[in-house]
Design a protein around this motif. Structure first.
Motif, PDB file in Angstrom:
ATOM      1  N   LYS A 135      36.138  58.967  40.707  1.00 47.81           N
ATOM      2  CA  LYS A 135      37.376  59.291  39.984  1.00 47.81           C
ATOM      3  C   LYS A 135      38.278  58.048  39.858  1.00 47.81           C
ATOM      4  N   LEU A 136      38.453  57.342  40.996  1.00 48.17           N
ATOM      5  CA  LEU A 136      39.358  56.186  40.985  1.00 48.17           C
ATOM      6  C   LEU A 136      38.760  55.023  40.205  1.00 48.17           C
ATOM      7  N   ARG A 137      37.421  54.913  40.283  1.00 46.48           N
ATOM      8  CA  ARG A 137      36.759  53.850  39.520  1.00 46.48           C
ATOM      9  C   ARG A 137      36.971  54.077  38.028  1.00 46.48           C
ATOM     10  N   GLN A 138      36.850  55.355  37.654  1.00 47.94           N
ATOM     11  CA  GLN A 138      37.077  55.746  36.262  1.00 47.94           C
ATOM     12  C   GLN A 138      38.488  55.338  35.808  1.00 47.94           C
ATOM     13  N   GLU A 139      39.450  55.473  36.724  1.00 50.05           N
ATOM     14  CA  GLU A 139      40.841  55.123  36.399  1.00 50.05           C
ATOM     15  C   GLU A 139      41.071  53.614  36.403  1.00 50.05           C
ATOM     16  N   GLY A 140      40.101  52.870  36.907  1.00 46.31           N
ATOM     17  CA  GLY A 140      40.219  51.409  36.882  1.00 46.31           C
ATOM     18  C   GLY A 140      40.843  50.800  38.122  1.00 46.31           C
ATOM     19  N   LEU A 141      41.003  51.587  39.180  1.00 45.29           N
ATOM     20  CA  LEU A 141      41.669  51.064  40.385  1.00 45.29           C
ATOM     21  C   LEU A 141      40.882  49.948  41.065  1.00 45.29           C
ATOM     22  N   PHE A 142      39.572  49.927  40.840  1.00 44.76           N
ATOM     23  CA  PHE A 142      38.753  48.921  41.529  1.00 44.76           C
ATOM     24  C   PHE A 142      38.357  47.766  40.599  1.00 44.76           C
ATOM     25  N   ASP A 143      38.935  47.757  39.391  1.00 45.54           N
ATOM     26  CA  ASP A 143      38.515  46.749  38.406  1.00 45.54           C
ATOM     27  C   ASP A 143      38.730  45.331  38.942  1.00 45.54           C
ATOM     28  N   VAL A 144      37.749  44.492  38.676  1.00 40.15           N
ATOM     29  CA  VAL A 144      37.811  43.118  39.172  1.00 40.15           C
ATOM     30  C   VAL A 144      38.989  42.365  38.547  1.00 40.15           C
ATOM     31  N   ASP A 145      39.290  42.685  37.275  1.00 39.48           N
ATOM     32  CA  ASP A 145      40.370  41.918  36.628  1.00 39.48           C
ATOM     33  C   ASP A 145      41.769  42.312  37.127  1.00 39.48           C
ATOM     34  N   ARG A 146      41.836  43.326  37.993  1.00 43.49           N
ATOM     35  CA  ARG A 146      43.119  43.656  38.611  1.00 43.49           C
ATOM     36  C   ARG A 146      43.381  42.787  39.854  1.00 43.49           C
ATOM     37  N   LYS A 147      42.310  42.194  40.361  1.00 46.27           N
ATOM     38  CA  LYS A 147      42.422  41.471  41.638  1.00 46.27           C
ATOM     39  C   LYS A 147      43.259  40.206  41.469  1.00 46.27           C
ATOM     40  N   ARG A 148      44.186  40.025  42.401  1.00 47.39           N
ATOM     41  CA  ARG A 148      45.005  38.818  42.397  1.00 47.39           C
ATOM     42  C   ARG A 148      44.498  37.868  43.483  1.00 47.39           C
ATOM     43  N   VAL A 149      44.772  36.584  43.259  1.00 48.09           N
ATOM     44  CA  VAL A 149      44.366  35.599  44.264  1.00 48.09           C
ATOM     45  C   VAL A 149      45.418  35.598  45.369  1.00 48.09           C
ATOM     46  N   LEU A 150      44.986  35.647  46.612  1.00 52.74           N
ATOM     47  CA  LEU A 150      45.935  35.644  47.728  1.00 52.74           C
ATOM     48  C   LEU A 150      46.551  34.255  47.859  1.00 52.74           C
ATOM     49  N   PRO A 151      47.843  34.206  48.214  1.00 52.31           N
ATOM     50  CA  PRO A 151      48.461  32.890  48.420  1.00 52.31           C
ATOM     51  C   PRO A 151      47.792  32.185  49.597  1.00 52.31           C
ATOM     52  N   TYR A 152      47.532  30.902  49.429  1.00 50.73           N
ATOM     53  CA  TYR A 152      46.827  30.148  50.477  1.00 50.73           C
ATOM     54  C   TYR A 152      47.559  28.849  50.710  1.00 50.73           C
ATOM     55  N   VAL A 153      48.214  28.632  51.763  1.00 54.04           N
ATOM     56  CA  VAL A 153      48.309  29.425  52.968  1.00 54.04           C
ATOM     57  C   VAL A 153      49.617  30.259  52.904  1.00 54.04           C
ATOM     58  N   PRO A 154      49.609  31.537  53.284  1.00 54.34           N
ATOM     59  CA  PRO A 154      50.843  32.314  53.222  1.00 54.34           C
ATOM     60  C   PRO A 154      51.812  31.889  54.326  1.00 54.34           C
ATOM     61  N   GLN A 155      53.106  32.007  54.000  1.00 55.08           N
ATOM     62  CA  GLN A 155      54.105  31.664  55.025  1.00 55.08           C
ATOM     63  C   GLN A 155      54.495  32.918  55.814  1.00 55.08           C
ATOM     64  N   THR A 156      54.503  34.051  55.097  1.00 55.98           N
ATOM     65  CA  THR A 156      54.836  35.315  55.768  1.00 55.98           C
ATOM     66  C   THR A 156      53.759  36.353  55.470  1.00 55.98           C
ATOM     67  N   VAL A 157      53.432  37.136  56.487  1.00 54.13           N
ATOM     68  CA  VAL A 157      52.395  38.152  56.349  1.00 54.13           C
ATOM     69  C   VAL A 157      52.968  39.498  56.793  1.00 54.13           C
ATOM     70  N   GLY A 158      52.781  40.527  55.984  1.00 52.35           N
ATOM     71  CA  GLY A 158      53.130  41.881  56.397  1.00 52.35           C
ATOM     72  C   GLY A 158      51.868  42.526  56.953  1.00 52.35           C
ATOM     73  N   LEU A 159      51.890  42.852  58.237  1.00 52.09           N
ATOM     74  CA  LEU A 159      50.692  43.383  58.880  1.00 52.09           C
ATOM     75  C   LEU A 159      50.873  44.870  59.153  1.00 52.09           C
ATOM     76  N   ILE A 160      49.982  45.673  58.584  1.00 55.46           N
ATOM     77  CA  ILE A 160      50.045  47.116  58.801  1.00 55.46           C
ATOM     78  C   ILE A 160      48.849  47.515  59.655  1.00 55.46           C
ATOM     79  N   THR A 161      49.115  47.837  60.914  1.00 54.30           N
ATOM     80  CA  THR A 161      48.050  48.253  61.823  1.00 54.30           C
ATOM     81  C   THR A 161      48.695  48.877  63.061  1.00 54.30           C
TER      82      THR A 161
END
Lengths: 371, 68
Positions: free
Chosen positions: A112-138
């Motif tokens: 269902k989600l694939r159909q909606e395009g949630l996993f599309d490769v062209d949605r992927k953004r490049v992560l900042p390298y190196v990040p200065q601040t990280v929000g960690l959810i765990t």
């Protein structure tokens, strides 16, 4: 003691009070049957096994994802007798249970989600390298948290990690994770990247990260996301929706920052390059200066040689023209009364000086008849 | 140098200096100056990697049914 006689309404109320007292909430596991959604809002279904069937009622927001009859569900709810519609359990929380059902439900949701395009490769953004601040959810108490922080500290320095301490399994986890994603996305000082992670666990434990709401929250994050759930082989839908997936919490830290030991080694090689470069440059300039010096010496030498040659040749000419040179060839100079006799007509009798190349003689010239 | 951003800027500047050297277009005075700056940057970057630490701040927001 006489029988208690009640109105129907009172009976329903009494029964509900009894149920509430006896079963404030129940958890029932069974096979999903007669699943239907009404008005895009109300959900009705039965849970069945070989011998029994019980009705359940939920709202569409409580669904863990797309469902179909035959799946095994674990449902927590309040048993109630509805005044008109009879007995049902009002759902408080529901999840798909059992390895096979979790897999099947995940496949339904994934499609269902694939159909909606949630996993599309062209949605992927490049992560900042190196990040200065990280929000960690765990979960702060988890091995995942400790692994992630350990590897981050081993690899890089000077990063601020904002930790949202949430449950990563169980009923409360889904909502907490969604709220934590929302918190970072609406924070006045946004972090550079969001990391959502937990360690390995049973399919039930990990199912939070394949739920529709968490997957949608990850996909909808304005901040770039890195999601690492479970072990290498576990792939959750939240990971598919993330900008980048890591195989483990440690791997998440590895992808996020470079290894400072490698950077230190590369700095050492850059220091060496600088030395070589500057020494190389100095050598080039030294060589150029040396060449110019050689050219100068050469030019000066040439000039001197030419001048010397000129002088020599003029000296030769001068010498050739000198009266002494003429005398050496056998000529003489006659002088009478201090004057050079340049013509036979001027020759007189009397004392005469004759100058030879090697000296001078004085003779007397007389006129005598020629015999 | 205090932050990761400073580190990145200095690292970029160092790479730019190395590129200048590779271009071979520096005068001897420029080369000497670039060399001194480059060595200074290497020193600062190394020091940052040795001394800086990561900092963990726990978010104070309350999430639903948050454990205490």
């Amino acid at each position: 003691m006489s029988d208690l006689i009640l109105s129907v309404t009172d009976f329903v109320a009494l029964l509900n009070q009894t149920l509430e007292f006896a079963y404030p909430s129940v958890v029932v596991v069974g096979e999903l049957a007669n699943f239907r959604v009404s008005k895009d809002r109300w959900v009705y279904f039965d849970l069945i096994d070989e011998n029994a069937s019980v009705k359940f009622f939920a709202t569409i927001h409580q669904l863990p994802g797309p469902l179909e009859d035959g799946l095994t569900l674990q449902v927590k709810g309040l048993p109630r007798l509805h005044p008109q519609y009879g007995f049902s359990v009002n759902v408080q929380f529901m999840s798909v249970a059992g390895k096979g059902s979790i897999k099947k439900a995940a496949a339904l949701l994934e499609a269902k989600l694939r159909q909606e395009g949630l996993f599309d490769v062209d949605r992927k953004r490049v992560l900042p390298y190196v990040p200065q601040t990280v929000g960690l959810i765990t979960s702060q108490g988890s091995a995942a948290y400790h692994d992630f922080i350990k590897i981050m500290n081993e690899r890089w320095s000077g990063i601020t990690i904002e930790l949202a301490d949430v449950q990563v399994q169980g009923e409360a986890a889904t909502q907490q994770i969604i709220e934590a994603i929302g918190y970072f996305n609406t924070h006045s000082k946004p972090v550079d990247v969001l990391v959502i992670t937990r360690g390995g666990g049973s399919p039930e434990d990990l199912s939070v990260f394949s739920s529709e709401s968490v997957t949608r929250a990850v996909a909808g994050s304005r901040l770039p996301t890195l999601v690492a759930i479970g072990h290498e082989i576990d792939i959750s839908l939240a990971e598919l929706a993330a900008d980048k997936r890591a195989s483990t919490p440690s791997n998440a830290a590895q992808l996020l920052v470079p290894d400072k030991h490698e950077i230190t080694a590369s700095l050492r090689s850059k220091r060496l390059n600088l030395w070589q470069a500057v020494l190389g440059d100095i050598e080039v300039y030294r060589q150029a200066a040396l060449n110019k010096k050689q050219q100068l010496i050469h030019i000066a030498q040439q000039t001197i040689d030419i001048s010397r040659h000129n002088i020599l040749s003029r000296r030769q000419t001068l010498l050739a023209l000198s009266p002494a040179a003429v005398l050496r060839r056998g000529y003489t100079i006659l002088r009478q009364r201090e004057k050079v006799v340049t013509s036979s007509r001027l020759l007189e009798t009397g004392p005469t000086d004759i100058k030879f190349a090697d000296g001078q003689s004085t003779v007397y010239i007389r006129r005598e008849p020629v015999a | 140098m205090k932050t990761q951003t400073d580190f990145q800027h200095m690292s970029d500047e160092l790479d730019a200096i190395l590129e200048q050297f590779q271009s071979g277009e520096l005068t001897i005075d420029q080369a000497t100056e670039a060399f001194e700056r480059g060595m200074q940057l290497v020193g600062k970057l190394e020091k940052y990697l040795k001394t800086a630490e990561n900092k963990v701040i726990k978010v104070k927001a309350n999430f639903s049914n948050n454990k205490e």
